[in-house]
Design an enzyme around this catalytic site. Structure first.
Site, PDB file in Angstrom:
ATOM      1  N   ASP A 112       0.829  -1.222   0.000  1.00 33.28           N
ATOM      2  CA  ASP A 112       0.000   0.000   0.000  1.00 33.28           C
ATOM      3  C   ASP A 112       0.861   1.270   0.000  1.00 33.28           C
ATOM      4  O   ASP A 112       1.716   1.437   0.862  1.00 33.28           O
ATOM      5  CB  ASP A 112      -0.872  -0.063   1.272  1.00 33.28           C
ATOM      6  CG  ASP A 112      -1.739   1.165   1.497  1.00 33.28           C
ATOM      7  OD1 ASP A 112      -1.804   2.027   0.603  1.00 33.28           O
ATOM      8  OD2 ASP A 112      -2.357   1.241   2.579  1.00 33.28           O
TER       9      ASP A 112
ATOM     10  N   HIS B  26      -4.039   4.432   6.501  1.00 34.76           N
ATOM     11  CA  HIS B  26      -2.911   4.010   5.660  1.00 34.76           C
ATOM     12  C   HIS B  26      -1.592   4.421   6.306  1.00 34.76           C
ATOM     13  O   HIS B  26      -1.470   5.517   6.838  1.00 34.76           O
ATOM     14  CB  HIS B  26      -3.015   4.653   4.278  1.00 34.76           C
ATOM     15  CG  HIS B  26      -4.255   4.264   3.533  1.00 34.76           C
ATOM     16  ND1 HIS B  26      -4.330   3.111   2.782  1.00 34.76           N
ATOM     17  CD2 HIS B  26      -5.465   4.857   3.449  1.00 34.76           C
ATOM     18  CE1 HIS B  26      -5.538   3.020   2.246  1.00 34.76           C
ATOM     19  NE2 HIS B  26      -6.245   4.070   2.638  1.00 34.76           N
TER      20      HIS B  26
HETATM   21 ZN   LIG Z   1      -8.063   0.834  -0.511  1.00 38.83          ZN
HETATM   22 ZN   LIG Z   2      -9.136   0.375   2.649  1.00 36.12          ZN
END
Ligand SMILES: [Zn+2]
Ligand SMILES: [Zn+2]
Length: 534
Positions: free
Chosen positions: A172, A345
């Protein structure tokens, strides 16, 4: 949507959707192109879902109409998928499987294990896919939260996977431009509690419906302050039902009240939890801000809390709502004022930690704008991944990886598929162009009636304007345009040039030039010929 293929086995990871860009007029959703999977249906063994966010599961109802495969995901993810498929009438013939921390799903060549991560929705997992050439890890969306609200991420398992050797890591990249660690959900919980204790009037709390832990923190802060809870917004109500059903949201009996009864309670005894933290046009809080919600209006003394940071592109709408709420006399608390939101995130230090745990040979940054992917590659390089072993992939790219080599293969069919209402279709840039033109400069219809037998012009060309210049003020402009149209059509008819289709084309071209020279605008021109026989 990512696919891992070994010989005749394909597994799919996540089937998400995108919301359209500002210039995709009339488009509701953008979903992935599944052509490659349709062509290789017999090889598709399963779909694995890392977590229940729309950008990871939202494309399922559309893709499942094209391919069949069993779905695997954690309990909450499957709960959300179930509700989604039910809405689309697809639930009855779909196999859904719930996985947990210890599950291993094996096929002939591939086997998939799971490691728990922290993210802005519970039950987020990364995948470790064992192939005959080595292990491929896909992190899903994650951050490392050392004081999470729910279960902690399973760093021991990640370390174990890394120790055994990771061939390729897909990770990510959303916050790769931000330094440090992403703040913990605990800080958010503390802020919510403090804020609730301070508020004397009614509280309206907006966040992403899927942020189940955040919702539970609101429930607990409300209990602390002796406030009842009303839930509004379709997706919020849905998540409260599914969340309570599966035990992710725990609300004491009698605490949730019907929104219609809100006014029966003193202002300092109520919290309204609602959708609209992104300023979405139809969401509850947006309607409340615009004074167009059926049941709730904002009053002086109310405190509105935005517990989400606006996704780029939504900022304008969010701030418009915030302004309106302030105008109505309310107090508005949003991310830039207090710690009432933390991203799901990981920032640079989180990403480095993942890279250090996995120590991959090959690295593929995923999930982010191109510049974020580039930034993520720099982090990987700093940590010793060799530059030639890092690949930024575009949609449709194929990376062929073996134990000792990785290279790009031939692309597969790919791209965006648009959903408009009930219509699902491949990208047609022509149509989008037309819509842009229409929305910018309007439409001119040029109507000419001709005698079918001898092609004599019986009336017109008359120009009708829709959304172009205000006709009453531009009579002269229109009359000049009509004279030009008459000359153009007249000449072609006289010289017996081409067919009606050719006349239309010429007319469009001439009038487009004419109007651009006079007005610097490019309305869409639609010539219509009516043929009558006299
Ligand atoms: Zn996502
Ligand atoms: Zn997500």
């Amino acid at each position: 949507m990512y696919c891992i293929q070994y010989q005749d086995e394909i597994i799919v990871i996540d089937v998400g959707l995108k919301f359209p860009d500002d210039d995709m007029l009339g488009i509701d959703l953008v979903i992935p192109d599944a052509t490659y999977l349709v062509e290789n249906q017999d090889k598709v063994k399963a779909i694995f879902l890392t977590h229940g966010h729309e950008d990871h599961i939202g494309g399922l109802p559309y893709v499942l109409k094209q391919i069949k495969a069993p779905i695997y995901g954690a309990a909450l993810t499957i709960g959300l998928v179930k509700a989604k498929l039910e809405e689309h009438g697809l639930l009855s013939d779909q196999q859904l499987n719930v996985i947990n921390d210890d599950s291993i799903i094996s096929f002939e060549h591939l086997s998939v294990a799971f490691f728990r991560t922290n993210h802005s929705i519970p039950d987020s997992f990364g995948l470790a896919v064992t192939t005959p050439q080595g292990v491929i890890v896909q992190t899903g969306d994650f951050k490392f939260d050392f004081t999470p609200f729910g279960k902690p991420s399973d760093m021991a398992k990640m370390a174990q996977i890394g120790k055994r050797g990771v061939l390729a890591l897909l990770s990510d990249s959303t916050n790769s431009e931000k330094e440090g660690f992403t703040p913990s959900e605990k800080i958010v919980g503390d802020s919510i509690r403090e804020l609730f204790l301070r508020c004397e009037g009614r509280i309206l709390f907006a966040t992403f419906a899927s942020n189940v832990h955040r919702l539970q923190q609101v429930v607990e802060a409300a209990i602390l302050c002796n406030r009842k809870l009303a839930v509004i917004g379709r997706s919020m109500e849905k998540v409260f039902l599914i969340g309570q059903d599966l035990g992710y949201i725990r609300v004491p009996e009698g605490m949730i009240i019907d929104i219609r009864d809100v006014n029966k309670y003193a202002a300092d005894k109520v919290v309204i939890i609602c959708t609209g933290s992104q300023g979405e046009p139809n969401a509850a809080l947006t309607r409340i801000a615009h004074g167009s919600h059926r049941l709730v209006e904002v009053n002086p003394g109310d405190t509105i809390i935005y517990s989400a940071s606006p996704i780029p592109g939504n900022a304008k709408n969010v701030y418009r709502s915030i302004d309106l709420l302030f105008r109505a006399g309310a107090d508005v608390i949003h991310g830039s004022i207090l710690d009432i939101h933390a991203s799901g995130h990981g920032c640079q230090e989180d990403l480095k930690l993942m890279l250090n745990l996995m120590k991959p040979k090959y690295f593929i940054p995923i999930h982010g704008e191109h510049r974020m992917l580039v930034q993520h590659t720099r982090l990987a390089e700093q940590l010793g991944v060799q530059t030639q072993n890092i690949f930024i992939l575009n949609i449709g790219n194929v990376l062929q990886v073996t134990r000792d080599k990785a290279q790009l293969g031939a692309n597969v069919a790919s791209g965006n598929v648009f959903v408009e209402g009930r219509v699902v279709s491949k990208v047609d840039t022509g149509i989008l162009d037309q819509r842009r033109k229409l929305s910018k400069s309007g439409l001119l219809i040029v109507v000419t009636t001709i005698n079918k037998n001898n092609n004599q012009i019986l009336s017109g060309p008359n120009i009708v304007s829709r959304g172009f210049v205000y006709v009453r003020d531009s009579g002269e402009l229109m009359r000049t345009a009509e004279r030009l149209a008459l000359r153009t059509v007249g000449r072609m008819i006289e010289h017996k040039e081409g067919t009606i289709e050719d006349w239309k084309e010429r007319l469009s071209a001439e009038l487009t030039t004419f109007f651009f020279e006079r007005t610097e605008r490019e309305p869409m021109i639609m010539p219509v010929f009516m043929e009558v026989s006299t």
